[in-house]
Design a protein around this motif. Structure first.
Motif, mmCIF file in Angstrom:
data_model
loop_
_atom_site.group_PDB
_atom_site.id
_atom_site.type_symbol
_atom_site.label_atom_id
_atom_site.label_comp_id
_atom_site.label_asym_id
_atom_site.label_seq_id
_atom_site.Cartn_x
_atom_site.Cartn_y
_atom_site.Cartn_z
ATOM 1 N N PHE A 129 0.841 -1.193 0.000
ATOM 2 C CA PHE A 129 0.000 0.000 0.000
ATOM 3 C C PHE A 129 0.882 1.251 0.000
ATOM 4 O O PHE A 129 1.994 1.251 0.536
ATOM 5 N N THR A 130 0.368 2.323 -0.560
ATOM 6 C CA THR A 130 1.045 3.613 -0.474
ATOM 7 C C THR A 130 0.395 4.511 0.569
ATOM 8 O O THR A 130 1.039 5.431 1.073
ATOM 9 N N PHE A 131 -0.878 4.263 0.874
ATOM 10 C CA PHE A 131 -1.588 4.997 1.922
ATOM 11 C C PHE A 131 -2.241 3.987 2.859
ATOM 12 O O PHE A 131 -2.777 2.960 2.417
ATOM 13 N N LEU A 132 -2.235 4.290 4.157
ATOM 14 C CA LEU A 132 -2.853 3.389 5.122
ATOM 15 C C LEU A 132 -4.358 3.304 4.893
ATOM 16 O O LEU A 132 -4.993 2.308 5.265
ATOM 17 N N GLN A 133 -4.929 4.314 4.271
ATOM 18 C CA GLN A 133 -6.356 4.271 3.963
ATOM 19 C C GLN A 133 -6.713 3.015 3.162
ATOM 20 O O GLN A 133 -7.827 2.494 3.268
ATOM 21 N N GLN A 134 -5.781 2.510 2.379
ATOM 22 C CA GLN A 134 -6.057 1.318 1.582
ATOM 23 C C GLN A 134 -6.306 0.101 2.467
ATOM 24 O O GLN A 134 -7.090 -0.779 2.111
ATOM 25 N N ALA A 135 -5.656 0.044 3.627
ATOM 26 C CA ALA A 135 -5.930 -1.037 4.573
ATOM 27 C C ALA A 135 -7.339 -0.917 5.131
ATOM 28 O O ALA A 135 -8.059 -1.916 5.301
ATOM 29 N N TYR A 136 -7.750 0.312 5.414
ATOM 30 C CA TYR A 136 -9.106 0.547 5.913
ATOM 31 C C TYR A 136 -10.142 0.207 4.839
ATOM 32 O O TYR A 136 -11.180 -0.414 5.134
ATOM 33 N N GLU A 137 -9.871 0.600 3.608
ATOM 34 C CA GLU A 137 -10.805 0.317 2.508
ATOM 35 C C GLU A 137 -10.898 -1.178 2.228
ATOM 36 O O GLU A 137 -11.965 -1.686 1.872
ATOM 37 N N ALA A 138 -9.790 -1.889 2.400
ATOM 38 C CA ALA A 138 -9.811 -3.338 2.192
ATOM 39 C C ALA A 138 -10.663 -4.032 3.247
ATOM 40 O O ALA A 138 -11.220 -5.116 3.010
ATOM 41 N N THR A 139 -10.779 -3.413 4.404
ATOM 42 C CA THR A 139 -11.545 -3.987 5.510
ATOM 43 C C THR A 139 -13.003 -3.559 5.465
ATOM 44 O O THR A 139 -13.908 -4.356 5.709
ATOM 45 N N GLU A 140 -13.226 -2.288 5.155
ATOM 46 C CA GLU A 140 -14.587 -1.747 5.039
ATOM 47 C C GLU A 140 -14.620 -0.774 3.865
ATOM 48 O O GLU A 140 -14.244 0.387 4.006
ATOM 49 N N PRO A 141 -15.054 -1.232 2.699
ATOM 50 C CA PRO A 141 -15.108 -0.328 1.532
ATOM 51 C C PRO A 141 -15.923 0.927 1.847
ATOM 52 O O PRO A 141 -17.007 0.853 2.436
ATOM 53 N N GLY A 142 -15.359 2.078 1.486
ATOM 54 C CA GLY A 142 -16.032 3.344 1.756
ATOM 55 C C GLY A 142 -15.894 3.827 3.182
ATOM 56 O O GLY A 142 -16.609 4.748 3.584
#
Length: 344
Positions: A129-142
């Protein structure tokens, strides 16, 4: 300031950086373009409010929680600048789990896109990932909420187990005992009720108390909040006069929770919130205790004093009170602590 329409506050950032031939890195933090971190994700209105940490899975030794303790399965995303994240890094090393639970650091700087992976602190070694937000999105889209560290990631399911910092250190100290240092027990059953009580006091009056001082918007609230923090430091100083650590001869979960706030007090929390004319160094037992911990590898090796800073006005700093003048102060953490006399 709101996030520019070119990058919606809750949109997944596009990966940026080198091609697949090398590590992937985010573009530099750019507050002028993207805005500061906070608005749209953290409620900064009307004083200080601790954000929500909605991912609260638990790792257990038997797997009854759905997340079984196993070597190599879990990864910690942390930040050098974050005290809540540092606690998990300290607990991981104290318990001897460096080879069991992997760890990596996000970059020190944020804009509205949140925590990112940049060359200064290295790439994401697990997902790229380049942003930690991608980990959050992978867990809960949106996912619309606070993009916090620490994050405990499960390689097995490809999702976040927890971003709820109080649980992560307890799970590190209890669920992985099969692989941990048997001499270290951060949350021993016989002391759990006492640890829980003191942890709640430390959280309300010291850990989160410093932010509550910062968030005050009236003179009366400011004076009451800062007096509360100082009174807590005085009480803890007195407690440590006759015992080496908060619960006696051994380091526990309470020490891990208190120490990152003490480490940042003179350089960050006090100059930011304007809490006290007294420095940490003016509380003799507390200051010696803080050095005692720092001079151990788990605390020293997870600390970068150069990151204990603030640039500009944080969004949670309340306007209104006439605050006392406090300058940042860099103490000498290498001075001998002399607390060996309190050892059993």
């Amino acid at each position: 300031m709101t996030t520019p329409s070119t990058t919606p506050a809750h949109a997944s950032p596009a990966p940026a950086g080198p091609s697949q031939a090398g590590p992937a890195y985010a573009s530099p933090a750019d507050v002028d373009t993207y805005g500061p971190y906070g608005p749209g994700r953290v409620d900064v209105s009307n004083g200080w409010k601790r954000p929500r940490y909605p991912f609260q899975g638990r790792v257990t030794a038997d797997g009854s929680s759905g997340f079984k303790a196993e070597p190599g399965r879990y990864h910690l995303y942390v930040a050098w600048v974050c005290p809540w994240a540092q606690r998990t890094a300290i607990a991981r090393t104290l318990t001897g789990l460096d080879g069991v639970v992997s760890l990596s650091y996000v970059d020190d700087d944020r804009d509205a896109r949140g925590w990112a992976f940049r060359e200064r602190r290295g790439p994401d070694p697990v997902n790229g990932f380049t942003f930690l937000q991608q980990a959050y999105e992978a867990t809960e889209p949106g996912y619309p909420g606070h993009l916090s560290v620490p994050v405990l990631w499960d390689r097995g399911t490809g999702r976040i187990v927890s971003n709820n910092f109080p649980d992560i250190t307890i799970d590190l100290g209890t669920a992985f005992e099969e692989w941990a240092d048997p001499a270290v027990r951060l949350y021993p059953p016989a002391l759990r009720a006492e640890i829980d009580d003191l942890n709640a006091y430390i959280y309300d009056n010291v850990n989160d108390g410093t932010y509550r001082v910062a968030g005050t918007t009236t003179q009366d609230a400011y004076e009451a909040a800062r007096e509360r923090v100082v009174a807590a430091l005085e009480r803890l100083d007195e407690r440590l006069a006759g015992r080496r650590f908060l619960h006696g001869p051994s380091i526990t979960e309470s020490d891990v929770r208190l120490w990152p706030t003490l480490a940042r007090f003179d350089l960050f929390y006090n100059p930011l919130s304007r809490i006290s004319e007294r420095r940490l160094t003016d509380f003799p037992h507390l200051w010696a205790y803080a050095r005692d911990l720092y001079q151990r590898p788990a605390f020293r090796e997870t600390t970068d004093f150069g990151t204990f800073r603030f640039d500009g006005k944080p969004p949670f700093l309340g306007d209104g009170p006439a605050r006392i003048d406090v300058e940042p102060y860099q103490a000498d953490w290498e001075v001998p602590h002399g607390r060996e006399r309190l050892a059993p």
